[in-house]
Design an enzyme around this catalytic site. Structure first.
Site, PDB file in Angstrom:
ATOM      1  N   HIS A 127      -9.404  19.984 -26.295  1.00  0.00           N
ATOM      2  CA  HIS A 127      -9.493  18.575 -27.106  1.00  0.00           C
ATOM      3  C   HIS A 127      -8.827  18.502 -28.344  1.00  0.00           C
ATOM      4  CE1 HIS A 127     -11.889  15.346 -29.538  1.00  0.00           C
ATOM      5  NE2 HIS A 127     -12.977  15.507 -28.644  1.00  0.00           N
ATOM      6  N   SER A 161     -27.652  -8.276  -4.655  1.00  0.00           N
ATOM      7  CA  SER A 161     -28.057  -9.364  -4.245  1.00  0.00           C
ATOM      8  C   SER A 161     -27.525 -10.662  -4.887  1.00  0.00           C
ATOM      9  CB  SER A 161     -29.727  -9.512  -4.557  1.00  0.00           C
ATOM     10  OG  SER A 161     -30.030  -9.539  -5.990  1.00  0.00           O
ATOM     11  N   GLU A 196     -32.408   2.970 -11.933  1.00  0.00           N
ATOM     12  CA  GLU A 196     -31.903   2.302 -10.845  1.00  0.00           C
ATOM     13  C   GLU A 196     -30.297   2.268 -11.385  1.00  0.00           C
ATOM     14  OE1 GLU A 196     -31.362  -2.069  -8.827  1.00  0.00           O
ATOM     15  OE2 GLU A 196     -32.774  -1.876 -10.240  1.00  0.00           O
TER      16      GLU A 196
END
Length: 252
Positions: A14, A160, A138
């Protein structure tokens, strides 16, 4: 520091320690290489990807090349930790983009976004399981995997028509609302304000206790308790947790 003798390499994952060296006090000797290999993921995923041979993308940078072999050593280190792809950066660019990303889309904004949607659904009568599934499950189990596979447009193409229409309508609305927040976030990182707060807050004696309390607040919230239940019901999770009892019977 006494062991950091001439010709050795000081390696970082880092850019924070070197970019903010005046605050951190990390001032390397002039006769050593100072290198950066920053995997773009958590340590847990770096290790998982290393073990399964998939690798993980990493950025790399040479802050100080005392031996003339700094870049060669840096790339070798990147390969050694299992980097699947290495891209060039600087310590400053790495720490700036990383701090913005962690506070923004990758963690801070992500958590706030799913929580805000979850709470809105719950306030309008949706069950915890339904609210969690539509806000997070989801996303992580289906949609983000399509983004990973072939990009955001690919994910849209495989949803969709109603999802496509609504997402394309609301995308610019969310972007307009969030852009000022991200500009403010970038300024806070670029001016060193975030660095000062990290050093101040993470350096207190009771930091771990405060951190645990904040994380417990998230983990014990209704949303993430609902998430715990949803994860336990995933088919692959149920299969993983099925064990053979002492009498040889399969138990759940």
């Amino acid at each position: 520091k006494k062991h950091l003798t001439k010709g050795k390499a000081l390696c970082f994952s880092h850019g924070f320690g070197i970019e903010y060296k005046e605050q951190t006090g990390i001032i390397p000797p002039k006769d050593v290489d100072v290198l950066l290999v920053a995997p773009k993921g958590s340590g847990l995923n770096v290790r998982r990807n290393f073990l399964n041979g998939a690798g993980i993308n990493s950025s790399f940078a040479v802050f100080q090349d005392a031996t003339g072999k700094g870049e060669e050593r840096c790339l070798a280190l990147g390969i050694a930790v299992g980097s699947g792809f290495l891209f060039r950066t600087t310590f400053k660019r790495e720490v700036t983009s990383d701090l913005v990303g962690e506070r923004g889309a990758l963690m801070g904004c992500l958590a706030a976004m799913v929580e805000a949607q979850y709470e809105t659904l719950r306030a309008n009568g949706h069950s915890p399981s339904e609210a969690f599934n539509e806000s997070c499950e989801e996303l992580t189990q289906s949609l983000i995997r399509l983004v990973d596979e072939n990009g955001m447009d690919w994910m849209y193409k495989n949803c969709s028509a109603t999802a496509q229409h609504g997402a394309l309508k609301w995308r610019p609305i969310f972007k307009k609302a969030l852009s000022p927040v991200f500009k403010s976030l970038y300024k806070s990182v670029a001016t060193g304000k975030e660095c000062k707060e990290v050093i101040r807050d993470c350096g207190t004696a009771d930091y771990k206790e405060k951190l645990d309390a904040q994380l417990d607040e998230i983990g014990n919230s209704e949303m993430w308790q609902a998430g715990k239940v949803c994860r336990s019901l995933r088919p692959h999770e149920k299969a993983r947790t099925s064990t053979v009892g002492t009498a040889g019977r399969k138990t759940n």
